[in-house]
Design an enzyme around this catalytic site. Sequence first.
Site, mmCIF file in Angstrom:
data_model
loop_
_atom_site.group_PDB
_atom_site.id
_atom_site.type_symbol
_atom_site.label_atom_id
_atom_site.label_comp_id
_atom_site.label_asym_id
_atom_site.label_seq_id
_atom_site.Cartn_x
_atom_site.Cartn_y
_atom_site.Cartn_z
ATOM 1 C CE LYS A 62 1.622 1.754 4.933
ATOM 2 N NZ LYS A 62 1.438 1.039 3.672
ATOM 3 C CB THR A 115 -0.911 0.029 1.249
ATOM 4 O OG1 THR A 115 -1.671 -1.170 1.289
ATOM 5 C CG2 THR A 115 -1.843 1.226 1.204
ATOM 6 C CE LYS A 131 -5.198 -0.884 1.513
ATOM 7 N NZ LYS A 131 -5.676 -2.094 2.133
#
Length: 293
Positions: free
Chosen positions: A240, A97, A172
């Site tokens: 994050k 990711t 995402k």
Amino acid sequence: MRVAWIGLGVMGYPMAGHLVTRGGLDLTVYNRTASKTEKWVSSFKGRSATTPAEAAAGADFVFACVGADDDLRQVTVGPDGAFRAMKPGAVFIDHTTASATVARELQEAAAARGLGFVDAPVSGGQAGAENGVLTVMCGGTPEDYAKAQPLIAHFARMCKLLGPPGSGQLAKMVNQIAIAGLVQGLAEAVNFGMRAGLDMEAVVEVISKGAAGSWQMENRHKTMIHGKFDFGFAADWMRKDLGICLDESRRNGAPLPVTALVDQFYAEVQKLGGGRWDTSSLIARFQNLDKAK
Ligand code: NAP
């Protein structure tokens, strides 16, 4: 066909395993911490490499699942990175990711060397990786995706090309934005019910079948009720990811007020020592507020 895998963490380790057990493929694996490489090779019978470049040499496909943007740059275009060793026509599939910016940057660097690149972040967590039922969101050219998809299918229940390079990472982000507010809403609801003296397991058994039902409610209400947060995706990782979403929103102008707030709530969870707690730990903030009274 020769396949390489870079990054045997919580996600990468079982995903790479499925390429052997379900796909019957021959893998060469690299992990920064060598003990994990040895463990994987003793379980799945592949070959081990001591650098990403060594793993990628001669491979038709190179997969990666590492931490964040700079980790990904290191294993691709760094001094021992995979790109320098890959043969023209080979495809790099990235399950990290990361930002859409790094995906586009690496797709261009790959294309300049005659390589393909697909950004392919995943959803479904550790259990999804272990059971080989991940959701995979892809960005790239239709040609690269067509080559990558049959391999990804060995550990995915859903995989789709969503647009040009970077589109997988953007999708995402949509996923994480949708989750952030939902988990906070669930934490507030469970905390409210417990304070009201309700049997929250019974309440969830009923309301999860109605309009309030969600994957988070089904799978995370118990961790919230019992204050046990060791079931997956960590608050550190979530911060994050939300940081990536907030950065992107500054570029595209989409307001993310709730996401920004929930990001700050996860910062409080980190201050409570919960960086490795799973994302349902948002409820711990309320318990801490109680203690402070
Ligand atoms: P993890 O268990 O911490 O594993 C990270 C892997 O990346 C390890 O193999 C690590 O090597 C390697 N790595 C990190 N930085 C590196 C670098 N600079 N050079 C070489 N290798 C490096 O993390 P994970 O849970 O598997 O997550 C991996 C990615 O998937 C992350 O981007 C995460 O956001 C995403 N993701 C995770 C989940 C989840 O539920 N865990 C769900 C969806 C997506 P070492 O072993 O040496 O540390």
